[in-house]
Design a protein around this motif. Structure first.
Motif, short mmCIF file in Angstrom:
data_model
loop_
_atom_site.label_atom_id
_atom_site.label_comp_id
_atom_site.label_asym_id
_atom_site.label_seq_id
_atom_site.Cartn_x
_atom_site.Cartn_y
_atom_site.Cartn_z
N GLN A 128 3.48 14.00 -14.16
CA GLN A 128 2.44 14.60 -15.01
C GLN A 128 2.50 16.13 -14.94
OE1 GLN A 128 0.45 12.98 -17.11
NE2 GLN A 128 -0.37 14.94 -17.82
N HIS A 129 2.66 16.67 -13.75
CA HIS A 129 2.77 18.13 -13.61
C HIS A 129 3.99 18.66 -14.34
CE1 HIS A 129 0.13 18.06 -9.74
NE2 HIS A 129 -0.60 18.18 -10.82
N PHE A 130 5.09 17.94 -14.23
CA PHE A 130 6.32 18.36 -14.91
C PHE A 130 6.11 18.37 -16.42
CE2 PHE A 130 10.28 17.24 -17.05
CZ PHE A 130 11.09 18.28 -16.63
N LEU A 131 5.48 17.31 -16.94
CA LEU A 131 5.25 17.23 -18.39
C LEU A 131 4.30 18.34 -18.85
CD1 LEU A 131 4.98 13.37 -18.82
CD2 LEU A 131 6.86 14.86 -19.55
N GLU A 132 3.29 18.61 -18.06
CA GLU A 132 2.35 19.69 -18.42
C GLU A 132 3.06 21.04 -18.44
OE1 GLU A 132 -0.79 19.23 -15.60
OE2 GLU A 132 -1.66 17.52 -16.65
N GLN A 133 3.92 21.28 -17.46
CA GLN A 133 4.67 22.54 -17.43
C GLN A 133 5.62 22.63 -18.62
OE1 GLN A 133 6.50 22.64 -13.59
NE2 GLN A 133 4.67 23.42 -12.57
N ALA A 134 6.28 21.53 -18.92
CA ALA A 134 7.24 21.53 -20.04
C ALA A 134 6.49 21.74 -21.37
CB ALA A 134 8.01 20.21 -20.08
N ALA A 135 5.33 21.16 -21.52
CA ALA A 135 4.55 21.32 -22.75
C ALA A 135 4.04 22.76 -22.87
CB ALA A 135 3.37 20.35 -22.77
N GLY A 136 3.75 23.41 -21.77
CA GLY A 136 3.26 24.77 -21.79
C GLY A 136 4.33 25.77 -22.16
N ARG A 137 5.57 25.46 -21.92
CA ARG A 137 6.68 26.37 -22.22
C ARG A 137 7.09 26.32 -23.68
NH1 ARG A 137 10.37 24.77 -17.07
NH2 ARG A 137 8.93 25.47 -15.50
N SER A 138 6.77 25.26 -24.38
CA SER A 138 7.20 25.09 -25.77
C SER A 138 6.50 26.04 -26.69
CB SER A 138 6.96 23.65 -26.23
OG SER A 138 7.72 22.78 -25.44
N VAL B 290 0.84 -1.20 0.00
CA VAL B 290 0.00 0.00 0.00
C VAL B 290 0.88 1.25 0.00
CG1 VAL B 290 -1.60 1.38 1.40
CG2 VAL B 290 -2.02 -1.06 1.06
N LEU B 291 1.88 1.27 0.85
CA LEU B 291 2.76 2.43 0.92
C LEU B 291 3.52 2.62 -0.39
CD1 LEU B 291 4.19 2.05 4.54
CD2 LEU B 291 2.35 3.55 3.75
N GLU B 292 3.96 1.53 -0.99
CA GLU B 292 4.67 1.62 -2.26
C GLU B 292 3.75 2.11 -3.37
OE1 GLU B 292 7.93 1.54 -4.76
OE2 GLU B 292 7.82 1.42 -2.59
N ASP B 293 2.51 1.66 -3.39
CA ASP B 293 1.53 2.14 -4.38
C ASP B 293 1.29 3.64 -4.21
OD1 ASP B 293 1.27 -0.36 -5.46
OD2 ASP B 293 -0.63 -0.81 -4.45
N ARG B 294 1.20 4.10 -2.98
CA ARG B 294 1.01 5.53 -2.73
C ARG B 294 2.20 6.34 -3.23
NH1 ARG B 294 -1.49 5.50 3.42
NH2 ARG B 294 -3.48 4.56 2.85
N ARG B 295 3.40 5.80 -3.00
CA ARG B 295 4.61 6.51 -3.45
C ARG B 295 4.63 6.60 -4.98
NH1 ARG B 295 9.00 5.72 -5.85
NH2 ARG B 295 8.70 3.48 -5.99
N ARG B 296 4.29 5.49 -5.65
CA ARG B 296 4.27 5.50 -7.12
C ARG B 296 3.21 6.46 -7.65
NH1 ARG B 296 5.36 -0.18 -6.67
NH2 ARG B 296 3.13 -0.61 -6.77
N ALA B 297 2.05 6.51 -7.00
CA ALA B 297 0.99 7.44 -7.43
C ALA B 297 1.47 8.88 -7.29
CB ALA B 297 -0.27 7.20 -6.61
N LYS B 298 2.15 9.18 -6.20
CA LYS B 298 2.67 10.53 -6.00
C LYS B 298 3.70 10.87 -7.08
CE LYS B 298 5.24 13.30 -2.72
NZ LYS B 298 6.35 13.20 -1.80
N ASP B 299 4.57 9.90 -7.40
CA ASP B 299 5.57 10.11 -8.45
C ASP B 299 4.90 10.35 -9.80
OD1 ASP B 299 7.57 9.77 -6.58
OD2 ASP B 299 8.08 7.73 -7.20
N ARG B 300 3.81 9.62 -10.08
CA ARG B 300 3.10 9.81 -11.35
C ARG B 300 2.51 11.21 -11.44
NH1 ARG B 300 1.35 4.55 -10.46
NH2 ARG B 300 -0.62 5.26 -9.58
N VAL B 301 1.92 11.68 -10.35
CA VAL B 301 1.33 13.03 -10.34
C VAL B 301 2.41 14.08 -10.55
CG1 VAL B 301 0.20 14.74 -8.86
CG2 VAL B 301 -0.67 12.39 -8.95
N GLU B 302 3.55 13.91 -9.87
CA GLU B 302 4.64 14.87 -10.04
C GLU B 302 5.16 14.86 -11.48
OE1 GLU B 302 7.51 13.85 -7.05
OE2 GLU B 302 6.32 14.71 -5.43
#
Length: 65
Positions: A55-65, A41-53
């Motif tokens: 996704q935010h990074f990719l959205e920011q990078a796409a917005g700058r292009s 459960v803890l590992e799944d939560r960590r992976r979910a948090k990493d996915r959200v981070e």
């Protein structure tokens, strides 16, 4: 006159108390299964948090292009 020696007895934590009760009520295999499940459960939560981070990074990078 000497002072009586001070004995430092650690107060068990809530987690220690739960583990003691768990060891009395459950077999070793059940304890292991429960701990493995919680670790998953803890590992799944960590992976979910990493996915959200990511996704935010990719959205920011796409917005700058």
């Amino acid at each position: 006159m000497q002072a009586a020696p001070v004995r430092a007895n650690a107060i068990p934590s809530f987690t220690d108390a739960l583990r003691a009760v768990e060891s009395l009520l459950m077999s070793s295999g059940q304890r292991t299964a429960r701990r493995n499940a919680w670790t998953s459960v803890l590992e799944d939560r960590r992976r979910a948090k990493d996915r959200v981070e990511a996704q935010h990074f990719l959205e920011q990078a796409a917005g700058r292009s």
